[in-house]
Structures are given as structure tokens and as C-alpha cells.
Scaffold this motif. Structure first.
Motif, PDB file in Angstrom:
ATOM      1  N   VAL A 155      -7.179   4.138  -3.016  1.00  0.00           N
ATOM      2  CA  VAL A 155      -6.551   5.345  -3.589  1.00  0.00           C
ATOM      3  C   VAL A 155      -7.469   6.561  -3.391  1.00  0.00           C
ATOM      4  N   ALA A 156      -8.769   6.336  -3.587  1.00  0.00           N
ATOM      5  CA  ALA A 156      -9.727   7.443  -3.423  1.00  0.00           C
ATOM      6  C   ALA A 156      -9.700   7.953  -1.981  1.00  0.00           C
ATOM      7  N   TYR A 157      -9.604   7.024  -1.010  1.00  0.00           N
ATOM      8  CA  TYR A 157      -9.541   7.442   0.393  1.00  0.00           C
ATOM      9  C   TYR A 157      -8.307   8.317   0.614  1.00  0.00           C
ATOM     10  N   TRP A 158      -7.186   7.858   0.058  1.00  0.00           N
ATOM     11  CA  TRP A 158      -5.929   8.606   0.227  1.00  0.00           C
ATOM     12  C   TRP A 158      -6.047   9.985  -0.434  1.00  0.00           C
ATOM     13  N   LEU A 159      -6.626  10.021  -1.632  1.00  0.00           N
ATOM     14  CA  LEU A 159      -6.735  11.302  -2.348  1.00  0.00           C
ATOM     15  C   LEU A 159      -7.675  12.289  -1.626  1.00  0.00           C
ATOM     16  N   SER A 215      -8.003  12.509   1.502  1.00  0.00           N
ATOM     17  CA  SER A 215      -7.236  13.064   2.630  1.00  0.00           C
ATOM     18  C   SER A 215      -6.284  14.159   2.153  1.00  0.00           C
ATOM     19  N   LYS A 216      -5.973  14.152   0.842  1.00  0.00           N
ATOM     20  CA  LYS A 216      -5.104  15.208   0.267  1.00  0.00           C
ATOM     21  C   LYS A 216      -5.956  16.333  -0.325  1.00  0.00           C
ATOM     22  N   ARG A 217      -7.232  16.340   0.033  1.00  0.00           N
ATOM     23  CA  ARG A 217      -8.188  17.384  -0.374  1.00  0.00           C
ATOM     24  C   ARG A 217      -8.437  17.419  -1.883  1.00  0.00           C
ATOM     25  N   PHE A 218      -8.335  16.267  -2.504  1.00  0.00           N
ATOM     26  CA  PHE A 218      -8.701  16.130  -3.913  1.00  0.00           C
ATOM     27  C   PHE A 218     -10.221  16.268  -4.005  1.00  0.00           C
ATOM     28  N   GLY A 219     -10.723  16.980  -4.999  1.00  0.00           N
ATOM     29  CA  GLY A 219     -12.171  17.238  -5.086  1.00  0.00           C
ATOM     30  C   GLY A 219     -12.982  15.955  -5.255  1.00  0.00           C
ATOM     31  N   ASN A 220     -14.106  15.888  -4.559  1.00  0.00           N
ATOM     32  CA  ASN A 220     -14.950  14.683  -4.611  1.00  0.00           C
ATOM     33  C   ASN A 220     -15.533  14.448  -6.009  1.00  0.00           C
ATOM     34  N   TYR A 221     -16.013  15.532  -6.644  1.00  0.00           N
ATOM     35  CA  TYR A 221     -16.575  15.376  -7.992  1.00  0.00           C
ATOM     36  C   TYR A 221     -15.503  14.922  -8.974  1.00  0.00           C
ATOM     37  N   ALA A 222     -14.304  15.510  -8.850  1.00  0.00           N
ATOM     38  CA  ALA A 222     -13.207  15.136  -9.739  1.00  0.00           C
ATOM     39  C   ALA A 222     -12.916  13.652  -9.607  1.00  0.00           C
ATOM     40  N   LEU A 249     -14.970  11.258  -8.509  1.00  0.00           N
ATOM     41  CA  LEU A 249     -16.093  10.451  -8.993  1.00  0.00           C
ATOM     42  C   LEU A 249     -16.069  10.351 -10.522  1.00  0.00           C
ATOM     43  N   TYR A 250     -15.877  11.491 -11.169  1.00  0.00           N
ATOM     44  CA  TYR A 250     -15.909  11.494 -12.636  1.00  0.00           C
ATOM     45  C   TYR A 250     -14.647  10.863 -13.232  1.00  0.00           C
ATOM     46  N   LEU A 251     -13.529  11.013 -12.525  1.00  0.00           N
ATOM     47  CA  LEU A 251     -12.290  10.375 -12.987  1.00  0.00           C
ATOM     48  C   LEU A 251     -12.441   8.847 -12.938  1.00  0.00           C
ATOM     49  N   ALA A 252     -13.037   8.360 -11.853  1.00  0.00           N
ATOM     50  CA  ALA A 252     -13.258   6.908 -11.722  1.00  0.00           C
ATOM     51  C   ALA A 252     -14.165   6.416 -12.840  1.00  0.00           C
ATOM     52  N   ALA A 253     -15.226   7.196 -13.135  1.00  0.00           N
ATOM     53  CA  ALA A 253     -16.154   6.806 -14.203  1.00  0.00           C
ATOM     54  C   ALA A 253     -15.428   6.779 -15.544  1.00  0.00           C
ATOM     55  N   LEU A 254     -14.605   7.787 -15.782  1.00  0.00           N
ATOM     56  CA  LEU A 254     -13.875   7.878 -17.048  1.00  0.00           C
ATOM     57  C   LEU A 254     -12.919   6.693 -17.219  1.00  0.00           C
ATOM     58  N   LEU A 255     -12.193   6.387 -16.149  1.00  0.00           N
ATOM     59  CA  LEU A 255     -11.257   5.246 -16.194  1.00  0.00           C
ATOM     60  C   LEU A 255     -11.985   3.947 -16.486  1.00  0.00           C
ATOM     61  N   ALA A 256     -13.121   3.751 -15.802  1.00  0.00           N
ATOM     62  CA  ALA A 256     -13.862   2.501 -15.972  1.00  0.00           C
ATOM     63  C   ALA A 256     -14.452   2.396 -17.382  1.00  0.00           C
ATOM     64  N   VAL A 257     -14.983   3.512 -17.894  1.00  0.00           N
ATOM     65  CA  VAL A 257     -15.555   3.496 -19.250  1.00  0.00           C
ATOM     66  C   VAL A 257     -14.452   3.173 -20.265  1.00  0.00           C
TER      67      VAL A 257
END
Lengths: 260, 237
Positions: free
Chosen positions: A231-235, A237-244, A246-254
Motif C-alpha cells: 500500500v505504501a508503494y502505491w501511495l 506513486s500517488k505522491r503521498f508525503g513520505n513523512y505522512a 511513515l508516521y501514519l504507519a507508526a500510529l497504526l502499529a502503536v
């Protein structure tokens, strides 16, 4: 107009001076600035050679001033231009050509060599070895960092020294020598290594760490990490911010760790 | 308890790596994988440095300094996070864990963006040095003119050294609090490390600039998954 004989006829630049120029070229970007870019670094690197070539203070000053003009190229490829500049300055000192030749030489080569160097070193060799050695961390541990340094610098330092010698010997004809290195073709192969190694890193992180930390939900966690990577690879490619991301993944996992 | 000699060591090494990144040599000692690992090694927590460096290497893989464009400063992100993770691990006394590595990256991963701003902020200083060099050359002071080049380095060393030292102090201060976190939150942070790693690796696959990067990354990921599952099954059998 060029060739080894031309350099041999310029004994003013000793081997020790050439070594000093090469050493000082490692400081090329110490005072990089938006106006002259690497101009000050270039003048600093060339100064020992210009001092040898122009004992006359007025000619020396003119030579230093013509190398304080705008200059910018890929820092490793600058070694070729430095060599070529010494080649041309030798000819100018002997009265075989005018100062406009060396200015034209720099202006003609800095752009193409920058494109070639950026494409090979910054966009191919470094990402490929970075991804490969990051993927090898589970196998090699901290040695992976050392392996990265060794592999990268074998190529980097060898090419840098070779380009400097090529500039000194060939002058304007160094373009032919650089073309023989086939850097773009090697770059394309290296970029493939980078992508493949990144895939290996995703798999290791998902399976190994997922299973180790997930306990009873280890398998589900591993699958979740793999899906997250896709999903991150796909996002991206849609120019989703890298920091967003990274932190979204951390938030989901926490959140998952806290509530599952 | 803050170990000030370790903080000073982190600051000096962090400052030197900041110089290596752009001003001198560029032999990639300043790449996240190497910079973070070496800093971890110096502070006696090589594992923390290595795993922080691995993740940030992948995250910053595609960034490049092309022409006048400034990428994020991957070195300060790596050295800052590594210093924080290592000192946090030392202060807890339990060694590095994925929860600590994740926390360090969450707290200091953004330093890369700050570093880009600092790099841009320092450019006018270097422009002044170049003007000064030209003026000195016109007065015939050639040696002093070209030596202006070296003065461009000290602000980078001081600023980035101070930032890395600050991260090490923060790590020492956060350590005791980490030890008191609820277990669920620690578990969540531990899960966050591979989650951020998966995202960083996906960003790396795109940052590889390869044609068909998705296909290559997916094919190798599938191969590694099959190999690891097969190995696990063999062990269980």
C-alpha cells in the motif's frame, strides 16, 4: 594539441603538487554557495598548481581570478575537470593557447559531466548499494555498513583518481575516455539491484520481526506488514508525503499493539 | 543519569559526519546506515545504531543532491535518531529494543527536514565567503583568498554537532520514562518499528529509480517470503 607529451613539457607542475591538488579537491564543496556554487572550492584545489605554473604574481592573480567564476558539477566528476584545467593552464603558461580556452573547457564540460555523475553515483550506485547492504543487515549485522563503505569507495575512489589522470593526459579528449566507461548502462543495472534489495528488506522486516514480536498474532502481523509495504508503494506513486506515510504507519502499529 | 562524556562524543562525531556529507570527501561515511551504526558503536550500543540506520537508509534512499536542489539532510536524521536510541537504551539498562528504535525515529526522524532548512539558512554565509575571497584575490592576497573555502565548514560542524549532542541528552532523559510505559504501549511501539520499516522499504523501491521497480521488488520479496517460510517449516518439522 593534446597528449602525454604536452604534460611532460610542463615540468612546473610536480607530482607532489598534483597530489596536493587531488587532496584539496576533496574539499570542493566546503563553501558551496548559490551564486558561485563550487567556485571557491575549485580555486582552493587548483591553487598549488597555479602557483607552480605562474611564478609571476600578476599572471598568478589572473589565473586564480578566472577560476573564482561560477563552477558546478558532480563532485567526483570534478576530478576530470581539475585534471583538464591543469592541462590547459600548462598550455596557457607556455603561451600555446589563450586563457579563454580553459574557461570554454570548464563551461563545456561541467554540465554533461554533472548529468553523467549524478545519474551514475547519486541515482544508481549509492541507492543500489544502500538497499543491498540494508537488506544484508539480518545476515551480516554491523558488517553490512562496512561492506557498503568498501564496495562504494572501491568504485568511487578508483573512478575519481582515474578521471583526474584522464583530464591531465587527455585535456579536451577526456570526453572520449569517459564515454568508454559506459556509466549509463551500468547505472541502469544497478538501479534494478536497488529495487530488488528493497523488496528483500520488506520481506525480512515483515516475516522475521512480525513473527518474533506478534506472539499468537505473529502470522497476521507479518501479512499486515507485507500489505502495508504494498500500500505504501502505491501511495508514494500517488505522491503521498513520505513523512505522512511513515508516521501514519507508526500510529497504526502503536494503536494495534495497544488495543489488539 | 546523563553521561556527558558520551554526549560530547556523540556531538563531535555527529559534527564530523555532517562535514563529510557535503563539505569534505563524500565517501559515504555520512549515509544513514554507516553514520547511525558508527555512532551506535561509539556509544556502546551498536545494535540500536544499526537498526535505526537500516530503516533510515531505506527511507532516504532515493534522495539526491542534484545541482542547486537540496534534499533532506539524511545524516542529521540518522545521527540524531541513533544518538537518542543508543542513549535511551543505555539509560534503561536493558539494551536496544524495537520499541526504543521506533520511539527514537518517531521523536527525531523529522530532523532530516530541519536539516534541509539549516543547510539553506547557511548558504548566505558561504556566499559572503565567496565574495570575500574575490575581494582578497583582487588585492593580491591569493593564499588567503582561496583559504576562505575552509571557513565554510565550521558552522555545519557546530550546529549539527550540537543537535546530535542534544538528541543524546534527550535519549538519556526519555529512557527512565520508557521503562515506566504501559506494556501495551511498549508492544505498540515494538510493532511500529517493522511497520515503519515496511513503509521505508517501499519508499526505497520507488527511490531506486529503476524501471519496473515494483515488479523487481515484489518478485524478490515473494522469493524471500517463500524461503523464510520454508526454513521455518523445516525447523518445526
Amino acid at each position: 594539441m593534446s597528449g602525454p607529451s604536452a604534460l611532460a613539457a610542463a615540468p612546473q607542475v610536480s607530482s607532489w603538487t598534483l597530489l596536493r591538488v587531488f587532496g584539496r579537491s576533496l574539499f570542493l564543496q566546503a563553501s558551496w554557495n548559490p551564486q558561485g556554487m563550487q567556485n571557491l572550492g575549485l580555486a582552493y584545489a587548483l591553487f598549488p598548481a597555479l602557483s607552480d605554473l605562474y611564478p609571476d604574481p600578476d599572471r598568478q592573480m589572473a589565473a586564480v581570478r578566472r577560476h573564482l567564476a561560477f563552477f558546478n558539477t558532480q563532485p567526483y566528476m570534478a576530478a576530470a575537470i581539475l585534471g583538464g584545467v591543469i592541462f590547459h593552464e600548462g598550455r596557457i603558461a607556455r603561451g600555446e593557447e589563450g586563457p579563454e580556452q580553459v574557461v570554454a573547457f570548464k563551461a563545456a564540460l561541467m554540465g554533461p559531466l554533472a548529468a553523467l555523475g549524478d545519474g551514475f553515483f547519486w541515482l544508481s550506485l549509492r541507492p543500489a548499494l544502500g538497499a543491498l547492504c540494508a537488506a544484508l543487515v539480518p545476515v551480516l549485522g554491523a558488517w553490512a555498513a562496512l561492506l557498503f563503505l568498501v564496495l562504494y569507495n572501491v568504485v568511487h575512489l578508483t573512478l575519481r583518481a582515474r578521471l583526474f589522470r584522464m583530464g591531465l593526459r587527455l585535456g579536451d579528449r577526456l570526453v572520449e575516455g569517459v564515454a568508454h566507461a559506459h556509466l549509463p548502462e551500468w547505472g541502469a543495472r544497478l538501479r534494478t539491484v536497488g529495487a530488488a534489495s528493497a523488496g528483500a528488506a520488506v520481506a525480512y522486516l515483515a516475516i522475521s520481526l512480525g513473527a518474533n514480536q506478534g506472539g499468537q498474532v505473529g502470522d497476521a502481523l507479518a501479512v499486515g506488514y507485507l500489505a502495508l509495504g504494498a500500500v505504501a508503494y502505491w501511495l508514494t506513486s500517488k505522491r503521498f508525503g513520505n513523512y505522512a506515510l511513515l508516521y501514519l504507519a507508526a500510529l497504526l502499529a502503536v494503536a494495534a499493539g495497544a488495543f489488539l | 543519569m546523563v553521561d556527558w562524556s558520551q554526549v560530547a562524543l556523540a556531538g563531535v562525531w555527529g559534527g564530523l559526519l555532517a562535514l563529510e556529507r557535503r563539505a569534505f570527501l563524500q565517501a559515504m561515511f555520512s549515509r544513514p546506515l554507516v553514520a547511525a551504526t558508527s555512532l551506535g558503536l561509539l556509544l556502546g550500543e551498536v545494535e540500536s545504531g544499526l537498526f535505526v540506520g537500516m530503516l533510515l537508509e531505506l527511507y532516504h534512499l532515493g534522495a539526491a543532491n542534484l545541482g542547486a536542489a537540496l534534499p533532506e539532510n539524511d545524516t542529521i536524521a540518522a545521527t540524531g535518531c541513533s544518538a537518542a536510541a543508543a542513549s535511551c537504551a543505555l539509560s534503561t539498562g536493558g539494551g536496544g529494543t524495537p520499541a526504543i528504535w521506533a520511539l527514537a525515529i518517531i521523536l527525531f526522524g523529522w530532523l532530516g527536514a530541519l536539516g534541509r532548512k539549516v543547510d539553506r539558512w547557511l548558504e548566505p554565509y558561504n556566499t559572503r565567503l565567496a565574495r570575500k575571497a574575490t575581494a582578497r584575490a583582487e588585492h593580491g592576497e591569493l593564499r588567503r583568498a582561496v583559504r576562505q573555502n575552509l571557513w565554510g565548514m565550521w558552522p555545519h560542524f557546530l550546529i549539527y554537532g550540537a543537535l546530535v549532542g542534544g538528541c543524546a541528552v534527550a535519549g538519556y532523559l526519555v529512557g527512565p520514562a520508557v521503562a515506566r510505559l504501559p506494556l501495551q504501549l511498549v508492544r505498540g511501539l515494538a510493532w511500529a518499528y517493522p511497520a515503519m520499516g515496511a513503509v521505508a522499504a517501499a519508499i526505497a523501491a520507488r527511490g531506486s529509480h529503476a524501471r519496473h521497480s515494483a515488479s523487481y521488488a515484489a518478485a524478490v520479496a515473494a522469493l524471500v517470503v517463500v524461503a523464510m517460510v520454508a526454513l521455518t517449516c523445516r525447523r518445526v518439522a
